[in-house]
Design an enzyme around this catalytic site. Structure first.
Site, PDB file in Angstrom:
ATOM      1  N   SER A 125      -7.056   5.720   3.648  1.00  0.00           N
ATOM      2  CA  SER A 125      -7.052   4.826   2.483  1.00  0.00           C
ATOM      3  C   SER A 125      -7.473   3.416   2.901  1.00  0.00           C
ATOM      4  O   SER A 125      -8.220   2.738   2.200  1.00  0.00           O
ATOM      5  CB  SER A 125      -5.654   4.750   1.855  1.00  0.00           C
ATOM      6  OG  SER A 125      -5.444   5.813   0.965  1.00  0.00           O
ATOM      7  N   LYS A 140       0.849  -1.196   0.000  1.00  0.00           N
ATOM      8  CA  LYS A 140       0.000   0.000   0.000  1.00  0.00           C
ATOM      9  C   LYS A 140       0.870   1.225   0.000  1.00  0.00           C
ATOM     10  O   LYS A 140       1.825   1.332   0.787  1.00  0.00           O
ATOM     11  CB  LYS A 140      -0.891   0.000   1.273  1.00  0.00           C
ATOM     12  CG  LYS A 140      -1.853   1.172   1.329  1.00  0.00           C
ATOM     13  CD  LYS A 140      -3.087   0.912   0.492  1.00  0.00           C
ATOM     14  CE  LYS A 140      -3.919   2.148   0.226  1.00  0.00           C
ATOM     15  NZ  LYS A 140      -3.518   2.880  -0.999  1.00  0.00           N
ATOM     16  N   ASP A 168      -0.072  10.783  -4.566  1.00  0.00           N
ATOM     17  CA  ASP A 168       1.056  11.436  -3.894  1.00  0.00           C
ATOM     18  C   ASP A 168       1.295  12.709  -4.711  1.00  0.00           C
ATOM     19  O   ASP A 168       0.381  13.166  -5.422  1.00  0.00           O
ATOM     20  CB  ASP A 168       2.296  10.516  -3.854  1.00  0.00           C
ATOM     21  CG  ASP A 168       3.373  10.998  -2.879  1.00  0.00           C
ATOM     22  OD1 ASP A 168       3.259  10.731  -1.679  1.00  0.00           O
ATOM     23  OD2 ASP A 168       4.331  11.673  -3.321  1.00  0.00           O
ATOM     24  N   LYS A 222       5.341   1.723  -3.130  1.00  0.00           N
ATOM     25  CA  LYS A 222       5.269   3.076  -3.700  1.00  0.00           C
ATOM     26  C   LYS A 222       5.536   2.980  -5.190  1.00  0.00           C
ATOM     27  O   LYS A 222       6.191   2.046  -5.644  1.00  0.00           O
ATOM     28  CB  LYS A 222       6.337   3.978  -3.057  1.00  0.00           C
ATOM     29  CG  LYS A 222       6.063   5.462  -3.182  1.00  0.00           C
ATOM     30  CD  LYS A 222       5.120   5.949  -2.116  1.00  0.00           C
ATOM     31  CE  LYS A 222       4.716   7.377  -2.297  1.00  0.00           C
ATOM     32  NZ  LYS A 222       3.992   7.897  -1.113  1.00  0.00           N
ATOM     33  N   GLN A 233       7.211   3.956   3.853  1.00  0.00           N
ATOM     34  CA  GLN A 233       5.805   3.537   3.889  1.00  0.00           C
ATOM     35  C   GLN A 233       5.618   2.254   4.697  1.00  0.00           C
ATOM     36  O   GLN A 233       4.594   2.079   5.357  1.00  0.00           O
ATOM     37  CB  GLN A 233       5.313   3.344   2.442  1.00  0.00           C
ATOM     38  CG  GLN A 233       3.807   3.336   2.306  1.00  0.00           C
ATOM     39  CD  GLN A 233       3.208   4.740   2.234  1.00  0.00           C
ATOM     40  OE1 GLN A 233       3.727   5.593   1.537  1.00  0.00           O
ATOM     41  NE2 GLN A 233       2.121   4.969   2.943  1.00  0.00           N
TER      42      GLN A 233
HETATM   43  P1  NDP Z   1       0.667  17.797  -4.194  1.00  0.00           P
HETATM   44  O1  NDP Z   1       1.157  17.476  -5.555  1.00  0.00           O
HETATM   45  O2  NDP Z   1      -0.788  17.971  -3.958  1.00  0.00           O
HETATM   46  O3  NDP Z   1       1.374  19.116  -3.639  1.00  0.00           O
HETATM   47  C1  NDP Z   1       2.756  19.232  -3.551  1.00  0.00           C
HETATM   48  C2  NDP Z   1       3.064  20.682  -3.224  1.00  0.00           C
HETATM   49  O4  NDP Z   1       4.438  20.837  -2.986  1.00  0.00           O
HETATM   50  C3  NDP Z   1       2.725  21.628  -4.370  1.00  0.00           C
HETATM   51  O5  NDP Z   1       2.323  22.867  -3.837  1.00  0.00           O
HETATM   52  C4  NDP Z   1       4.025  21.726  -5.129  1.00  0.00           C
HETATM   53  O6  NDP Z   1       4.122  22.934  -5.869  1.00  0.00           O
HETATM   54  C5  NDP Z   1       5.018  21.682  -3.993  1.00  0.00           C
HETATM   55  N1  NDP Z   1       6.272  21.043  -4.416  1.00  0.00           N
HETATM   56  C6  NDP Z   1       6.438  19.768  -4.851  1.00  0.00           C
HETATM   57  N2  NDP Z   1       7.718  19.542  -5.170  1.00  0.00           N
HETATM   58  C7  NDP Z   1       8.354  20.681  -4.907  1.00  0.00           C
HETATM   59  C8  NDP Z   1       9.708  21.083  -5.033  1.00  0.00           C
HETATM   60  N3  NDP Z   1      10.661  20.231  -5.470  1.00  0.00           N
HETATM   61  N4  NDP Z   1      10.007  22.337  -4.657  1.00  0.00           N
HETATM   62  C9  NDP Z   1       9.049  23.203  -4.193  1.00  0.00           C
HETATM   63  N5  NDP Z   1       7.754  22.877  -4.086  1.00  0.00           N
HETATM   64  C10 NDP Z   1       7.432  21.648  -4.416  1.00  0.00           C
HETATM   65  O7  NDP Z   1       1.250  16.657  -3.244  1.00  0.00           O
HETATM   66  P2  NDP Z   1       0.821  16.273  -1.758  1.00  0.00           P
HETATM   67  O8  NDP Z   1       0.361  17.474  -1.033  1.00  0.00           O
HETATM   68  O9  NDP Z   1      -0.033  15.075  -1.837  1.00  0.00           O
HETATM   69  O10 NDP Z   1       2.227  15.792  -1.170  1.00  0.00           O
HETATM   70  C11 NDP Z   1       3.101  16.646  -0.439  1.00  0.00           C
HETATM   71  C12 NDP Z   1       4.018  15.811   0.444  1.00  0.00           C
HETATM   72  O11 NDP Z   1       3.219  15.054   1.358  1.00  0.00           O
HETATM   73  C13 NDP Z   1       4.873  14.771  -0.298  1.00  0.00           C
HETATM   74  O12 NDP Z   1       6.090  14.621   0.395  1.00  0.00           O
HETATM   75  C14 NDP Z   1       4.068  13.489  -0.160  1.00  0.00           C
HETATM   76  O13 NDP Z   1       4.882  12.345  -0.292  1.00  0.00           O
HETATM   77  C15 NDP Z   1       3.539  13.652   1.252  1.00  0.00           C
HETATM   78  N6  NDP Z   1       2.368  12.863   1.614  1.00  0.00           N
HETATM   79  C16 NDP Z   1       1.228  12.913   0.881  1.00  0.00           C
HETATM   80  C17 NDP Z   1       0.116  12.171   1.259  1.00  0.00           C
HETATM   81  C18 NDP Z   1      -1.172  12.232   0.528  1.00  0.00           C
HETATM   82  O14 NDP Z   1      -2.130  11.591   0.985  1.00  0.00           O
HETATM   83  N7  NDP Z   1      -1.303  12.983  -0.551  1.00  0.00           N
HETATM   84  C19 NDP Z   1       0.175  11.292   2.434  1.00  0.00           C
HETATM   85  C20 NDP Z   1       1.399  11.396   3.190  1.00  0.00           C
HETATM   86  C21 NDP Z   1       2.440  12.127   2.769  1.00  0.00           C
HETATM   87  P3  NDP Z   1       3.188  23.219  -7.187  1.00  0.00           P
HETATM   88  O15 NDP Z   1       1.829  23.546  -6.642  1.00  0.00           O
HETATM   89  O16 NDP Z   1       3.807  24.372  -7.838  1.00  0.00           O
HETATM   90  O17 NDP Z   1       3.224  21.966  -7.964  1.00  0.00           O
HETATM   91  O1  2IT Z   2       2.894   8.939   1.540  1.00  0.00           O
HETATM   92  C1  2IT Z   2       1.749   8.484   1.735  1.00  0.00           C
HETATM   93  O2  2IT Z   2       1.443   7.936   2.800  1.00  0.00           O
HETATM   94  C2  2IT Z   2       0.753   8.627   0.663  1.00  0.00           C
HETATM   95  N1  2IT Z   2       1.060   9.219  -0.362  1.00  0.00           N
HETATM   96  C3  2IT Z   2      -0.616   8.023   0.814  1.00  0.00           C
HETATM   97  C4  2IT Z   2      -0.588   6.557   0.520  1.00  0.00           C
HETATM   98  C5  2IT Z   2      -1.932   5.884   0.424  1.00  0.00           C
HETATM   99  O3  2IT Z   2      -1.909   4.708   0.036  1.00  0.00           O
HETATM  100  O4  2IT Z   2      -2.975   6.479   0.717  1.00  0.00           O
END
Ligand code: NDP
Ligand code: 2IT
Length: 450
Positions: free
Chosen positions: A382, A89, A165, A125, A110
């Site tokens: 999830s 997952k 992600d 992943k 993860q």
């Molecule tokens: P999104 O794509 O929704 O948002 C990512 C954000 O970070 C955007 O605002 C993006 O900018 C910015 N960003 C990404 N890469 C860079 C970079 N190299 N430099 C500067 N800004 C950057 O992703 P998520 O919010 O889902 O994910 C954010 C973090 O959280 C990641 O590390 C992910 O692994 C982690 N995460 C996510 C989960 C989920 O359920 N979605 C669960 C647990 C962890 P822009 O808007 O310009 O693209």
């Molecule tokens: O980093 C994370 O935990 C996620 N991007 C969510 C993974 C999931 O299976 O919901």
């Protein structure tokens, strides 16, 4: 004794050029030292050697046609890391910085995150170096269809369950799931993060950000403190950041920063979260459009600061939430936060703080919430989506939110208990790594050599 350097040296030889993966492994192994001293079984059973080698890795070509009819090629990945506790997952990341090492670091983290939830979840992943930015909706759809054509035969509700992600939100999940359904002929819970209208769970879009705030609430409560009136610093402006901001405002905090790949936004009065959601979620625009409405806010373009030195961390705030990407908060940032009196740093992103930044925060007595505990709310909901799919049911938002709160409370408790058990009360990095590792390692030992 666990010889961390020896493991890392072997990893560098067998899996060259995967710096983020080595970083994640080093952090976990270093924390496990006291556990290995108290229980020699883990060494005898070569659990570390088994854990750092994924059970299976898929690397595939993704060829697709752009709107001009030209054939484009990207690389696709799915790392099925460990299934001792349940189906693989973890999310899919579409971003140009994706490579084998990034996917392996995320998959490795993860495993422990999923173990910490207490739910039946293995770790995996995937993703691609495809950048959804700058592509039309139909190009993104064709890319997702090509990606799933390679992957569909390897996933399923009891084998491997991908989700979103960075760069993979509701729109991409829709295209991916549609192709899975078309090729497999099945409508089942092989993916999470689906739209509520066709099998998704309420509160899954909000779950990572809300869960992060619930977890951090518990951290503050350990010091008899709470969010009301606190100035907060958030980075990112995606799924995790926006829902973190939303929950912070609901709890009476004042978040003043966020950022995206174009720059950082600072609004001392407190961010207008509804406007941010319209700009970033609905219109998919640049962050500086915020200034059209709020002329007293400040936007600092990325070009005006060094990579990895976001102005967000130079602001004065009591709680900081890195919610963008890995290694976005370094040693100098940690020093700046400490100098400005930060009380807690809690990770919404995966591995956003560098190892030396974490050391600095811990030495200064700052509360530190490691991502594998603090951001586990997303994967936890999830799993609630998987439960609903398996039962052909859908639960009310209140029920999901309440379950999320309890899961985050329990994760915090597990990390706290393990930190006390191993003599470093309050060190949640140590506690989370030990508690997560112990659950998965015990399952591996009980299930025999594999
Ligand atoms: P999104 O794509 O929704 O948002 C990512 C954000 O970070 C955007 O605002 C993006 O900018 C910015 N960003 C990404 N890469 C860079 C970079 N190299 N430099 C500067 N800004 C950057 O992703 P998520 O919010 O889902 O994910 C954010 C973090 O959280 C990641 O590390 C992910 O692994 C982690 N995460 C996510 C989960 C989920 O359920 N979605 C669960 C647990 C962890 P822009 O808007 O310009 O693209
Ligand atoms: O980093 C994370 O935990 C996620 N991007 C969510 C993974 C999931 O299976 O919901």
């Amino acid at each position: 004794m666990l010889n961390v350097d020896e493991h890392l040296a072997r990893l560098r030889r067998s899996s060259p050029g995967q710096d983020e993966f080595y970083q994640a492994v080093e952090e976990v192994l270093t924390s496990l030292q006291p556990l290995f001293e108290s229980d020699p079984r883990y060494l005898r059973e070569s659990v570390i050697e088994r854990l750092i080698e994924p059970e299976k890795q898929l690397i595939f070509r993704v060829a697709w046609q752009d709107d001009e009819g030209r054939v484009r090629v990207n690389k696709g990945y799915r790392v099925q890391f460990n299934s001792a506790l349940g189906p693989y997952k973890g999310g899919l990341r579409f971003h140009p910085t994706v490579n084998g090492g990034v996917i392996k670091f995320l998959g490795f983290e993860q495993i422990f995150k999923n173990a910490l939830t207490g739910l039946p979840l293995g770790g995996g992943k995937g993703g691609s170096d495809f950048d959804p930015k700058g592509h039309s909706r139909s190009e993104i759809m064709r890319f997702c269809q090509a990606f799933m054509t390679a992957l569909y035969d390897h996933i399923g509700p009891t084998t491997d369950v991908p989700a979103g992600d960075i760069g993979v939100g509701g729109r991409e999940i829709g295209f991916l799931y549609g192709q899975y359904r078309r090729l497999s002929g099945r409508f089942d819970g092989a993916m999470t993060g689906k739209s509520f209208a066709w099998g998704g769970s309420l509160v899954r879009p909000e779950a990572t950000g809300y869960g992060l705030v619930y977890f951090t609430e518990k951290m503050l409560a350990e010091r008899n403190d709470a969010f009301a009136g606190k100035t907060c610093l958030v980075s990112g402006a995606g799924n995790v950041a926006l829902h973190t901001l939303e929950k912070l405002v609901e709890l009476g905090a004042r978040p003043i920063t966020c950022s995206d790949s174009t720059g950082a936004l600072i609004h001392e009065k407190g961010l207008d979260v509804a406007l941010l959601k319209t700009i970033k979620e609905e219109r998919r625009e640049r962050l500086d459009r915020y200034l059209d409405t709020h002329t007293d806010a400040v936007f600092i373009p990325m070009a005006d600061y060094e990579p990895g030195r976001s102005p967000v961390w130079a602001c004065s705030g009591e709680v900081a939430f890195p919610c963008a990407t890995q290694n976005e908060l370094g040693l100098e940032d940690a020093r700046a936060l400490i100098a400005n009196g930060v009380l807690a740093v809690s990770e919404g992103a995966n591995m956003p703080c560098t190892a030396d930044a974490v050391d600095e925060l811990l030495h200064a007595g700052v509360l530190y919430g490691p991502g594998k505990a603090a951001n586990a709310g997303g994967v936890a909901v999830s799993q609630l989506e998987m439960q609903q799919n398996a039962a052909m049911a859908s639960w009310a938002a209140d029920k999901v939110d309440e379950r999320l709160r309890l899961i985050m409370r329990d994760i915090h408790q597990r990390a706290c208990d393990a930190s006390k058990e191993f003599g470093e009360p309050g060190n949640l990095m140590l506690g989370a790594n030990i508690a997560g590792f112990r659950r998965v390692a015990n399952a591996m030992i009980e299930q025999g050599v594999f």
